[in-house]
Design a protein around this motif. Structure first.
Motif, PDB file in Angstrom:
ATOM      1  N   VAL A  33       0.776  -1.102   0.021  1.00  0.00           N
ATOM      2  CA  VAL A  33       0.090  -0.209   0.011  1.00  0.00           C
ATOM      3  C   VAL A  33       0.753   1.397   0.016  1.00  0.00           C
ATOM      4  O   VAL A  33       0.578   2.031  -0.704  1.00  0.00           O
ATOM      5  N   ALA A  34       1.763   1.269   0.722  1.00  0.00           N
ATOM      6  CA  ALA A  34       2.726   2.170   0.623  1.00  0.00           C
ATOM      7  C   ALA A  34       3.318   2.809  -0.462  1.00  0.00           C
ATOM      8  O   ALA A  34       3.418   3.878  -1.060  1.00  0.00           O
ATOM      9  N   ALA A  35       3.752   1.595  -1.391  1.00  0.00           N
ATOM     10  CA  ALA A  35       4.243   1.707  -2.729  1.00  0.00           C
ATOM     11  C   ALA A  35       2.971   2.324  -3.810  1.00  0.00           C
ATOM     12  O   ALA A  35       3.475   3.299  -4.542  1.00  0.00           O
ATOM     13  N   ALA A  36       1.978   1.928  -3.534  1.00  0.00           N
ATOM     14  CA  ALA A  36       0.770   2.421  -4.184  1.00  0.00           C
ATOM     15  C   ALA A  36       0.717   3.947  -3.794  1.00  0.00           C
ATOM     16  O   ALA A  36       0.150   4.758  -4.803  1.00  0.00           O
ATOM     17  N   VAL A  37       0.538   4.163  -2.554  1.00  0.00           N
ATOM     18  CA  VAL A  37       0.195   5.785  -2.223  1.00  0.00           C
ATOM     19  C   VAL A  37       1.333   6.506  -2.850  1.00  0.00           C
ATOM     20  O   VAL A  37       0.970   7.434  -3.184  1.00  0.00           O
ATOM     21  N   GLU A 252       1.940  -4.932 -15.791  1.00  0.00           N
ATOM     22  CA  GLU A 252       2.548  -3.893 -15.548  1.00  0.00           C
ATOM     23  C   GLU A 252       1.811  -3.008 -14.723  1.00  0.00           C
ATOM     24  O   GLU A 252       0.837  -2.877 -14.584  1.00  0.00           O
ATOM     25  N   PRO A 253       2.582  -1.873 -13.695  1.00  0.00           N
ATOM     26  CA  PRO A 253       1.834  -1.193 -12.854  1.00  0.00           C
ATOM     27  C   PRO A 253       1.351   0.057 -13.536  1.00  0.00           C
ATOM     28  O   PRO A 253       1.797   0.437 -14.723  1.00  0.00           O
ATOM     29  N   VAL A 254       0.126   0.554 -12.989  1.00  0.00           N
ATOM     30  CA  VAL A 254      -0.507   1.654 -13.466  1.00  0.00           C
ATOM     31  C   VAL A 254      -0.014   2.746 -12.421  1.00  0.00           C
ATOM     32  O   VAL A 254      -0.264   2.739 -11.270  1.00  0.00           O
ATOM     33  N   GLN A 255       0.488   3.854 -13.044  1.00  0.00           N
ATOM     34  CA  GLN A 255       0.781   4.794 -11.965  1.00  0.00           C
ATOM     35  C   GLN A 255       0.445   6.409 -12.213  1.00  0.00           C
ATOM     36  O   GLN A 255       0.489   6.798 -13.494  1.00  0.00           O
ATOM     37  N   GLY A 256      -0.263   7.053 -11.425  1.00  0.00           N
ATOM     38  CA  GLY A 256      -1.052   8.372 -11.667  1.00  0.00           C
ATOM     39  C   GLY A 256      -1.858   8.484 -12.663  1.00  0.00           C
ATOM     40  O   GLY A 256      -2.120   9.553 -13.331  1.00  0.00           O
ATOM     41  N   ARG A 257      -2.679   7.308 -12.815  1.00  0.00           N
ATOM     42  CA  ARG A 257      -3.827   7.351 -14.152  1.00  0.00           C
ATOM     43  C   ARG A 257      -4.896   8.243 -13.334  1.00  0.00           C
ATOM     44  O   ARG A 257      -5.552   7.687 -12.341  1.00  0.00           O
ATOM     45  N   GLU A 258      -5.242   9.214 -13.901  1.00  0.00           N
ATOM     46  CA  GLU A 258      -6.517  10.333 -13.640  1.00  0.00           C
ATOM     47  C   GLU A 258      -7.826  10.013 -14.297  1.00  0.00           C
ATOM     48  O   GLU A 258      -7.844   9.575 -15.271  1.00  0.00           O
ATOM     49  N   LEU A 259      -8.563   9.712 -13.352  1.00  0.00           N
ATOM     50  CA  LEU A 259     -10.020   9.438 -13.960  1.00  0.00           C
ATOM     51  C   LEU A 259     -11.000  10.055 -12.996  1.00  0.00           C
ATOM     52  O   LEU A 259     -10.950  10.691 -11.905  1.00  0.00           O
ATOM     53  N   VAL A 271      -9.942  11.088  -9.399  1.00  0.00           N
ATOM     54  CA  VAL A 271      -9.181  10.437  -8.475  1.00  0.00           C
ATOM     55  C   VAL A 271      -7.916  10.028  -9.397  1.00  0.00           C
ATOM     56  O   VAL A 271      -7.781  10.170 -10.515  1.00  0.00           O
ATOM     57  N   ARG A 272      -6.733   9.741  -8.597  1.00  0.00           N
ATOM     58  CA  ARG A 272      -5.735   9.390  -9.184  1.00  0.00           C
ATOM     59  C   ARG A 272      -5.168   8.024  -8.904  1.00  0.00           C
ATOM     60  O   ARG A 272      -5.133   7.720  -7.446  1.00  0.00           O
ATOM     61  N   ALA A 273      -5.091   7.231  -9.914  1.00  0.00           N
ATOM     62  CA  ALA A 273      -4.952   5.724  -9.518  1.00  0.00           C
ATOM     63  C   ALA A 273      -3.760   5.132  -9.581  1.00  0.00           C
ATOM     64  O   ALA A 273      -2.971   5.653 -10.766  1.00  0.00           O
ATOM     65  N   ASN A 274      -3.226   4.411  -8.802  1.00  0.00           N
ATOM     66  CA  ASN A 274      -1.905   3.551  -8.769  1.00  0.00           C
ATOM     67  C   ASN A 274      -2.211   2.341  -8.348  1.00  0.00           C
ATOM     68  O   ASN A 274      -2.804   2.006  -7.410  1.00  0.00           O
ATOM     69  N   GLY A 283       6.540 -15.658  -8.383  1.00  0.00           N
ATOM     70  CA  GLY A 283       6.315 -14.712  -9.310  1.00  0.00           C
ATOM     71  C   GLY A 283       4.994 -14.581 -10.131  1.00  0.00           C
ATOM     72  O   GLY A 283       4.964 -13.807 -10.973  1.00  0.00           O
ATOM     73  N   VAL A 284       4.143 -15.554  -9.579  1.00  0.00           N
ATOM     74  CA  VAL A 284       3.040 -15.640 -10.320  1.00  0.00           C
ATOM     75  C   VAL A 284       2.040 -14.528  -9.964  1.00  0.00           C
ATOM     76  O   VAL A 284       2.006 -14.444  -8.677  1.00  0.00           O
ATOM     77  N   ILE A 285       1.214 -14.026 -10.855  1.00  0.00           N
ATOM     78  CA  ILE A 285       0.395 -13.117 -10.263  1.00  0.00           C
ATOM     79  C   ILE A 285      -0.899 -13.649  -9.515  1.00  0.00           C
ATOM     80  O   ILE A 285      -1.380 -14.592 -10.168  1.00  0.00           O
ATOM     81  N   ILE A 286      -0.950 -13.451  -8.301  1.00  0.00           N
ATOM     82  CA  ILE A 286      -2.072 -13.822  -7.718  1.00  0.00           C
ATOM     83  C   ILE A 286      -3.272 -12.716  -7.077  1.00  0.00           C
ATOM     84  O   ILE A 286      -4.166 -13.138  -6.364  1.00  0.00           O
ATOM     85  N   GLY A 287      -3.255 -11.749  -7.838  1.00  0.00           N
ATOM     86  CA  GLY A 287      -4.166 -10.579  -7.857  1.00  0.00           C
ATOM     87  C   GLY A 287      -3.892  -9.261  -8.140  1.00  0.00           C
ATOM     88  O   GLY A 287      -2.512  -9.146  -8.770  1.00  0.00           O
ATOM     89  N   ALA A 288      -4.502  -8.211  -7.788  1.00  0.00           N
ATOM     90  CA  ALA A 288      -3.856  -6.964  -8.032  1.00  0.00           C
ATOM     91  C   ALA A 288      -4.802  -5.905  -6.982  1.00  0.00           C
ATOM     92  O   ALA A 288      -5.599  -6.252  -6.520  1.00  0.00           O
ATOM     93  N   ALA A 289      -4.047  -4.785  -6.786  1.00  0.00           N
ATOM     94  CA  ALA A 289      -4.386  -3.937  -5.742  1.00  0.00           C
ATOM     95  C   ALA A 289      -4.325  -2.630  -6.338  1.00  0.00           C
ATOM     96  O   ALA A 289      -3.500  -2.276  -7.233  1.00  0.00           O
ATOM     97  N   VAL A 290      -5.269  -1.778  -5.994  1.00  0.00           N
ATOM     98  CA  VAL A 290      -5.543  -0.452  -6.518  1.00  0.00           C
ATOM     99  C   VAL A 290      -5.770   0.631  -5.507  1.00  0.00           C
ATOM    100  O   VAL A 290      -6.622   0.005  -4.696  1.00  0.00           O
ATOM    101  N   ALA A 291      -4.884   1.620  -5.490  1.00  0.00           N
ATOM    102  CA  ALA A 291      -5.146   2.777  -4.291  1.00  0.00           C
ATOM    103  C   ALA A 291      -5.828   3.881  -5.168  1.00  0.00           C
ATOM    104  O   ALA A 291      -4.997   4.503  -6.364  1.00  0.00           O
ATOM    105  N   LEU A 292      -6.769   4.667  -4.958  1.00  0.00           N
ATOM    106  CA  LEU A 292      -7.500   5.872  -5.565  1.00  0.00           C
ATOM    107  C   LEU A 292      -7.415   6.859  -4.612  1.00  0.00           C
ATOM    108  O   LEU A 292      -8.132   6.990  -3.776  1.00  0.00           O
TER     109      LEU A 292
END
Length: 548
Positions: A33-37, A252-259, A271-274, A283-292
């Protein structure tokens, strides 16, 4: 840091039994969460004893221990304050650090929140960084500081639990702790499974989308279900551009996407989405998280600031123009007002000293000269008052048919038109403009008055008022204005006589957002072209005698 203080700090850290312990899943969630914020790819929970730095939990890179002397977090550890370094290469304290020079890493942007124990000792830091320069705003710094406090609270709770007979490790406790952490931050956080199924969301997410969150809904039509739009607020986000969907598809991460989020019954929020993928040990993707992050208030403040700057610039420009006008006005008072008064005074002195041998013809001539001087002074004062009204009168915008206003003006100027032997013609229809009827009447009165005043003595005065689409043309057959002088013709006292008519016209046109230009009249004379905002509206309360 003193030896005794450092010994006590290291002893308190040791009581938590954290060094060389495997990372807890809860702490891993907080660091993610810290990295996303922060909107960066890398974050770590660093602990420092008396000789080394231990990277307890890492996101975005493989952790590695290093000597305390090589640690970036140790540089300002004793201060116990948040560290914000936009570009480490430009900071004397950090530019030679092996994590910056390439020996251990290529860190450019670096920020860390201290982990301060209840006893006041700094045990380590919650650190975020990137290989590119960057910067945090005040709200991001506040959220990272909050997360650091949550980590310390977790350490403290685990220590107390161990001392009182053991640490609770059941799944329910872990879920409760994770929910408490997420509900304590103001960014809306969502986590989904690899299929896109919603797994968890926090308090801020519920507030942002209430009551539209359905955890049982399938991972389809996410944009329309949660009313996600492009920043324009009108274009619905494409499904493949939803941050969580994009992360799951590409990794790939999404950083600073405004919507924009337009929840029914609530104010639209920008909002700004990370977002980033959650990966397992393999290393296998087990999910995804987004902070708005809600940036609506921030953008509103920026708009208000820009509007204030624009108004200040306009006020400064008006002040400069007013100062220039005051300087010109002082020159007018010293010359054009004082001279007529001096003439009046001189002739009145002659009348006072009149002797018997002076004939009635000379007395009559003196009286006539005095009257003409008073007339010139009256005309100048009227012109100055008209110029002041043109710049200070409030603008009241309505639909104004120019023909009706012109009829009224011609009625007022009828005596002057007859005395000059002039003829004013209107060969075609005139437009309806959007403006202040009082100021537009003053504009036409000044333009026609100028044409009557500056006429040629060798031919009858002719004035034509016509329209070229939305533009008005007032053409006369007078002496005109030579092209070299047109650039300064709108300045105060630039023409022989009083020189205030055209500046007054310029002020009126500027206040309506229009333009005014000067050209030659075919056959000789001056043509003034005025373009004002045009409306199709048919109404006005003005009427007057028709022009011939």
């Amino acid at each position: 840091m003193g030896t005794d203080t450092e010994r006590r700090r290291a002893g308190e850290l040791d009581e938590y039994h954290l060094m060389d312990m495997p990372p807890a899943a809860e702490l891993d969630a907080v660091v993610r969460v810290a990295a996303a914020v922060a909107g960066v790819p890398n974050a770590t929970l660093n602990l420092l004893d008396d000789s080394r730095q231990y990277q307890h939990t890492t996101v975005g890179f493989t952790g590695q221990d290093c000597g305390r002397d090589d640690s970036m977090c140790a540089v300002r550890l004793e201060r116990g304050e948040f560290v914000h370094v936009p570009d480490a290469r430009e900071e004397p304290d950090y530019r030679d650090n092996p994590w910056v020079t390439g020996e251990l890493g290529h860190i450019r942007f670096y920020a860390s929140a201290p982990l301060i124990s209840p006893g006041g000792y700094v045990m380590g830091t919650l650190c975020v960084f990137d290989n590119e320069p960057g910067r945090l705003d005040g709200e991001q710094i506040g959220r990272l500081t909050d997360l650091a406090g949550i980590i310390v609270a977790f350490f403290e709770r685990r220590r107390h639990a161990r001392l009182s007979a053991g640490l609770r490790t059941d799944l329910t406790a872990r879920e409760e702790w994770t929910r408490t952490v997420l509900d304590s931050i103001d960014e809306a956080v969502f986590a989904v499974a690899p299929s896109g199924q919603l797994l968890l969301y926090n308090r801020a997410a519920r507030e942002l989308h209430h009551p539209g969150i359905d955890p049982d809904a399938g991972p389809v039509r996410i944009a329309s279900r949660y009313q996600l739009y492009e920043p324009d607020g009108r274009t619905l986000l494409r499904e493949e551009d939803v941050p969580l969907v994009r992360v799951l598809r590409t990794g790939e991460p999404v950083q600073g996407r405004e919507l924009m989020v337009r929840t029914p019954g609530m104010e639209a929020r920008r909002v700004r989405a990370n977002a980033r993928a959650l990966r397992g040990p393999d290393g296998v993707i087990i999910g995804a998280a987004v902070a708005l992050q809600d940036v609506t208030a921030e953008l509103t403040r920026l708009r208000l600031l820009e509007e204030a700057r624009r108004r200040l610039a306009l006020a400064n420009a008006e002040l400069r123009r007013s100062n220039a006008d005051l300087t010109d006005f002082a020159g007018a008072v010293s010359h054009d007002l004082v001279a007529p008064l001096a003439a009046v005074g001189g002739y009145l002195d002659l009348l006072d000293d009149l002797r018997d041998e002076d004939g009635p013809e000379r007395v009559t001539a003196w009286v006539e000269e005095a009257a003409r001087a008073v007339g010139r002074m009256r005309d100048l004062i009227d012109s100055l008052l008209g110029y002041a009204r043109a710049g200070s009168a409030p603008v009241r915008t309505v639909h104004v048919p120019v023909k009706e206003v012109l009829d009224h003006v011609l009625t007022d100027l009828n005596a002057e038109i007859v005395a000059a032997g002039a003829r004013v013609s209107v060969p075609g229809p005139l437009p309806t403009v959007c403006g202040d009827p009082v100021l537009i009447r003053l504009l036409l009165q000044n333009l026609l008055g100028n044409a009557l005043k500056h006429r040629r003595p060798d031919r009858p005065c002719r004035i034509e008022v016509s329209a070229d689409g939305p533009s008005l043309r007032i053409a006369d057959n007078g002496p005109g204005i030579p092209p070299p002088r047109r650039a300064v013709a709108f300045g105060m006292f630039s023409r022989p006589g009083h020189g205030i008519g055209l500046p007054s016209c310029k002020r009126i046109v500027d206040r309506h957002g229009g333009t005014i230009t000067l050209d030659d009249t075919p056959g000789g004379g001056l043509t003034v072209t005025v373009a004002l905002p045009v409306t199709d509206g048919p109404t006005s309360q003005f009427s007057g005698p028709a022009a011939d």
